[in-house]
Every structure is written in C-alpha cells, then in structure tokens.
Design an enzyme around this catalytic site. Structure first.
Site, PDB file in Angstrom:
ATOM      1  N   SER A 191     -45.728   9.133  92.373  1.00 18.23           N
ATOM      2  CA  SER A 191     -45.923   7.890  91.608  1.00 18.23           C
ATOM      3  C   SER A 191     -44.600   7.226  91.249  1.00 18.23           C
ATOM      4  O   SER A 191     -44.527   6.448  90.302  1.00 18.23           O
ATOM      5  CB  SER A 191     -46.741   8.170  90.335  1.00 18.23           C
ATOM      6  N   ARG A 192     -43.554   7.555  91.987  1.00 19.03           N
ATOM      7  CA  ARG A 192     -42.215   7.003  91.766  1.00 19.03           C
ATOM      8  C   ARG A 192     -41.648   7.377  90.388  1.00 19.03           C
ATOM      9  O   ARG A 192     -40.745   6.720  89.877  1.00 19.03           O
ATOM     10  CB  ARG A 192     -42.213   5.475  91.925  1.00 19.03           C
ATOM     11  N   LEU A 193     -42.160   8.468  89.811  1.00 15.62           N
ATOM     12  CA  LEU A 193     -41.614   8.962  88.547  1.00 15.62           C
ATOM     13  C   LEU A 193     -40.513   9.972  88.860  1.00 15.62           C
ATOM     14  O   LEU A 193     -40.560  11.142  88.473  1.00 15.62           O
ATOM     15  CB  LEU A 193     -42.732   9.597  87.702  1.00 15.62           C
TER      16      LEU A 193
END
Length: 214
Positions: A191-193
C-alpha cells in the site's frame, strides 16, 4: 504524445524495517544490506547513482561503482578530468543512491567528498586489469572526441607505450571518498506504506535514527 507507464506498477511485499531491527551504526547496517544484495545475485550490487552539483547550481547524476567503504566513507574512482570531478571541486557535497530491486530496497547517502590519498589510489589502480589501466591513460573522460576510432587509436598507442612494463597510475586519475552525514534505508511495503529509517550524524560524532513518512 504522452505515454502512460501505470501498467508497470508493482506491489511491494517484503518484510518491514523496524527500529529494533537495525544496527546503531549505519555503516554496520549498510554492510548487512550490501552483503544480502550480493547474496541475492543482483547484477552489480555495488552500482550507485552519484549526484553532484557544480557552481552553476545544475544537478547532474550518473552511475558509478562503489570500490570500498568503512567508517570513513564510501569510495569510488574516476578521472580528475571528468565532469563529476570538476563539479566536486566546485562543490564538494554529493549524494549516493543504491537500488536493489530484488530486495525492494534503496539506500541514500549524503555527505561531503574528499580525494583519497595517492597511496590509496596507487594501490587500487595496481589491482585493476591491465587493459583497464591502459584505458585510464587513453581516455580524457568527458572531453569531446571525433569518434570511437580516435579512442581506439589512443588506446593502442598507450598499449604500445607500456608494453613489457607495469602501467603507472595517471596523475589525473584517482579516487574520492564520500564522508556521510546522513544515510536513509528504504524498504518497500504494501500500500506504499514504505519504511524509511534515517540516520543523522550528531555533534558528538554519534548517530540518531528517525523514521520519516514515505
């Protein structure tokens, strides 16, 4: 014409990077990741983007090869006639970036740059293959030439000049050492975290580790 590259988007799925997982010394942490990059059989794991900026304020970047590292810094070699060397003479600050795709990892390193000693440059130059040594003499790096034939002719002339004897290091060729003041370790996450842990040099010479938002 505009070309979309959204179809190249990928998901990151490696284990995360937590403060409890990393070494207190960023050089030790870099060594861990570098060893893992080598074991992952990444092509040229020592390839790094070197970004410089001369007196004109225009940034420039290119890929060079890391040739050594320790607590004093990260070393690469080049011609002192090159554009990068000229930019570093005008502004001795630079950044390095490593990207290890198989591990979904990036390392950024910022710092000041100094030349290595002549003795250190001599030792490294002596370890290079002979043809690479001759090539260092033949090439006036970053200088405009008439074509590949001119370079080949210069190489052949230098090869004849040094026939039957050791090739000395040219005075215009040597190394630079980037002394780090900040290193950032980036681990891709879902989630691009993404995890980003940054080491910052302190006044007492130690390091502080902070987490920054992706």
């Amino acid at each position: 014409m505009s070309v979309s590259v959204t179809e190249l988007r990928q998901e990151y799925d490696r284990a995360g990077l937590r403060e409890a997982d990393v070494a207190g010394d960023p050089i030790v942490q870099f060594g861990r990741w570098f060893d893992e990059a080598c074991k992952a059989e990444i092509v040229e794991p020592n390839a790094m983007t070197l970004a410089t900026c001369g007196a004109d304020g225009c940034p420039a970047a290119r890929v060079v090869l890391l040739k050594g590292y320790d607590a004093a810094g990260f070393v690469f070699y080049t011609s002192y006639l090159s554009d990068k060397a000229g930019e570093l003479a005008e502004n001795p600050r630079a950044s390095l970036v490593f990207w290890w795709d198989k591990l979904q990892r990036q390392v950024r390193i910022d710092g000041t740059v100094v030349r290595v000693s002549d003795a250190e440059a001599d030792e490294y130059f002596a370890s290079r293959p002979r043809m690479s040594q001759v090539g260092a003499w033949a090439s006036r790096q970053s200088v405009v030439i008439g074509g590949h034939d001119a370079l080949a002719e210069a190489f052949a002339a230098r090869d004849r000049e040094f026939e039957g004897r050791d090739v000395p290091r040219p005075g215009f060729w040597g190394g630079f050492r980037l002394r780090p003041r900040r290193l950032e370790f980036w681990q891709g996450q879902r989630s691009r975290l993404h995890d980003r842990l940054r080491y910052e040099r302190q006044d007492d010479g130690g390091w502080a580790v902070v987490r920054v938002s992706p």
